[in-house]
Design a protein around this motif. Structure first.
Motif, PDB file in Angstrom:
ATOM      1  N   GLU A 178       0.808  -1.171  -0.058  1.00 30.72           N
ATOM      2  CA  GLU A 178       0.142  -0.024  -0.044  1.00 30.72           C
ATOM      3  C   GLU A 178       1.009   1.153  -0.058  1.00 30.72           C
ATOM      4  OE1 GLU A 178      -2.888   1.034   3.196  1.00 30.72           O
ATOM      5  OE2 GLU A 178      -3.770  -0.978   2.265  1.00 30.72           O
ATOM      6  N   ILE A 179       1.831   1.157   0.882  1.00 30.63           N
ATOM      7  CA  ILE A 179       2.716   2.299   1.130  1.00 30.63           C
ATOM      8  C   ILE A 179       3.458   2.619  -0.542  1.00 30.63           C
ATOM      9  CG2 ILE A 179       5.029   3.000   1.612  1.00 30.63           C
ATOM     10  CD1 ILE A 179       2.423   2.983   3.552  1.00 30.63           C
TER      11      ILE A 179
ATOM     12  N   HIS B  94       1.174   4.421  -2.377  1.00 32.46           N
ATOM     13  CA  HIS B  94       0.951   5.613  -1.800  1.00 32.46           C
ATOM     14  C   HIS B  94       2.125   6.669  -2.144  1.00 32.46           C
ATOM     15  CE1 HIS B  94       0.651   9.315   0.767  1.00 32.46           C
ATOM     16  NE2 HIS B  94       1.730   8.909   1.032  1.00 32.46           N
TER      17      HIS B  94
ATOM     18  N   CYS C  13       6.425  12.233   5.787  1.00 34.60           N
ATOM     19  CA  CYS C  13       4.835  11.459   5.509  1.00 34.60           C
ATOM     20  C   CYS C  13       4.330  10.781   6.607  1.00 34.60           C
ATOM     21  CB  CYS C  13       5.080  10.903   4.387  1.00 34.60           C
ATOM     22  SG  CYS C  13       3.672   9.931   3.673  1.00 34.60           S
ATOM     23  N   ASP C  14       3.260  11.297   7.150  1.00 30.77           N
ATOM     24  CA  ASP C  14       2.937  10.321   8.126  1.00 30.77           C
ATOM     25  C   ASP C  14       2.396   8.942   7.743  1.00 30.77           C
ATOM     26  OD1 ASP C  14       2.894  12.348   9.935  1.00 30.77           O
ATOM     27  OD2 ASP C  14       0.717  13.144   9.558  1.00 30.77           O
ATOM     28  N   HIS C  15       2.055   8.738   6.634  1.00 27.45           N
ATOM     29  CA  HIS C  15       1.702   7.394   6.090  1.00 27.45           C
ATOM     30  C   HIS C  15       2.984   6.384   6.453  1.00 27.45           C
ATOM     31  CE1 HIS C  15      -1.250   6.205   3.132  1.00 27.45           C
ATOM     32  NE2 HIS C  15      -1.730   7.181   3.474  1.00 27.45           N
TER      33      HIS C  15
ATOM     34  N   GLU D  39       3.543   5.735   9.785  1.00 36.69           N
ATOM     35  CA  GLU D  39       2.590   4.596  10.168  1.00 36.69           C
ATOM     36  C   GLU D  39       3.087   3.435   9.871  1.00 36.69           C
ATOM     37  OE1 GLU D  39      -1.526   4.412   8.187  1.00 36.69           O
ATOM     38  OE2 GLU D  39      -1.465   6.316   9.334  1.00 36.69           O
TER      39      GLU D  39
ATOM     40  N   CYS E 188      -2.323  14.975   0.486  1.00 37.02           N
ATOM     41  CA  CYS E 188      -1.943  14.156   1.828  1.00 37.02           C
ATOM     42  C   CYS E 188      -1.082  14.898   2.675  1.00 37.02           C
ATOM     43  CB  CYS E 188      -1.628  12.899   1.414  1.00 37.02           C
ATOM     44  SG  CYS E 188       0.343  12.831   1.089  1.00 37.02           S
TER      45      CYS E 188
ATOM     46  N   CYS F 179       1.825  14.807   3.272  1.00 36.09           N
ATOM     47  CA  CYS F 179       3.004  14.670   2.869  1.00 36.09           C
ATOM     48  C   CYS F 179       3.800  16.020   2.500  1.00 36.09           C
ATOM     49  CB  CYS F 179       3.358  13.555   1.879  1.00 36.09           C
ATOM     50  SG  CYS F 179       2.705  12.120   2.274  1.00 36.09           S
TER      51      CYS F 179
END
Lengths: 157, 157
Positions: A110-111, A114, B105-107, B110, B151, B153
DNA sequence: TTGCGTGCAAAGGTTTTGCATGGCA
DNA sequence: TGCCATGCAAAACCTTTGCACGCAA
């Protein structure tokens, strides 16, 4: 294009064969040199590097540079290779004990997605290695500590 | 512990100073050697490597091994360094043009969290580099192609 | 004065290159 | 037969190490 990779030599076959036999390992040039010599087929280092370069260009093997000491590794499994699935997942390398963990995880895919969508950057999982410290070295083994993974993930060494 | 790093020598100051001046770059030993020589303070390679090793142990600089050719890089910004924020984000390196992109990027944070929680593996962002192909090299520049990131980012070179 | 840091040179390891020879097609 | 691949040796790199000297504290 019949660029099938030039001539079919004994050396090329042996190198590819060894990589094929260990699709889950990252193999250094030194290891190839050593193993092939032990098996009665000593081979010049130059040949090994030249062949690995060609095999890489043909898409049959992949080159990593995850060794701390600047030595590269190769792994079987390219676009044309069916057996190799390592291009689908990411690798975790423990900087303490040196073990390499293969991580199949939708989360991670997924990353990659993204980053590709929102940042325009296409991540090549086959070249990317996460460095860090594994559960064993941290002392917090998951599983020995009660909880099991309940996510999509699947990891193995 | 007064392990503040032994003696304060001219060489150490110069090396740290150069790294401090370029907190957003990954600098090789060769670059330091070259630059310091040009600036009228030639320095033995051994000294540079030894100092970098010490600076790393002191937590002032970070060591990467993202060069294709097996040469390591260092970057200013450790636990004690305020200016450096690179330990908080990941790096993307384009294998085509070689440019290094810093990605907040918080993504991604995570992900690191996920891998830590569910796989027991602690990812060290400061050692981890994503390899791939940047927007410029793919020809699909985001932004020039209409859509903007919406996003969390933030990326910069 | 003490001992760490430096410089130089040499050694170590990995990878590349040149050139004559050998082997595949 | 015509190239491509190999082997060997040498070279190119990057990095580390040994040792005597210099310099910070």
């Amino acid at each position: 294009m019949q660029r099938k990779g030039g001539y079919q030599t004994k050396q090329k076959t042996l190198i590819l064969s060894y990589l094929e036999t260990h699709p889950d390992r990252h193999i250094t040039a030194a290891e190839l040199l050593h193993v092939l010599t032990e098996n009665g087929t000593p081979m010049g280092a130059a040949t090994i590097y030249r062949q690995l370069e060609k095999l890489e260009q043909e898409g049959l093997v992949r080159r990593y540079s995850l060794d701390d000491r600047g030595s590269a590794c190769w792994q079987y499994g390219g676009a044309e290779a069916k057996a190799g699935t390592c291009h689908l997942h990411f690798h975790l390398k423990c900087t303490e004990c040196g073990s390499l963990i293969h991580l199949d995880c939708d989360h991670l895919r997924e990353i990659a997605h993204h980053v590709e969508e929102d940042h325009g950057f296409f991540i090549d999982p086959s070249r990317t290695v996460f460095y860090g410290i594994c559960a064993k070295c941290r002392g917090t083994e998951p599983g020995a500590e009660a909880e099991q993974h309940d996510c999509c993930c699947h990891s193995h060494e």
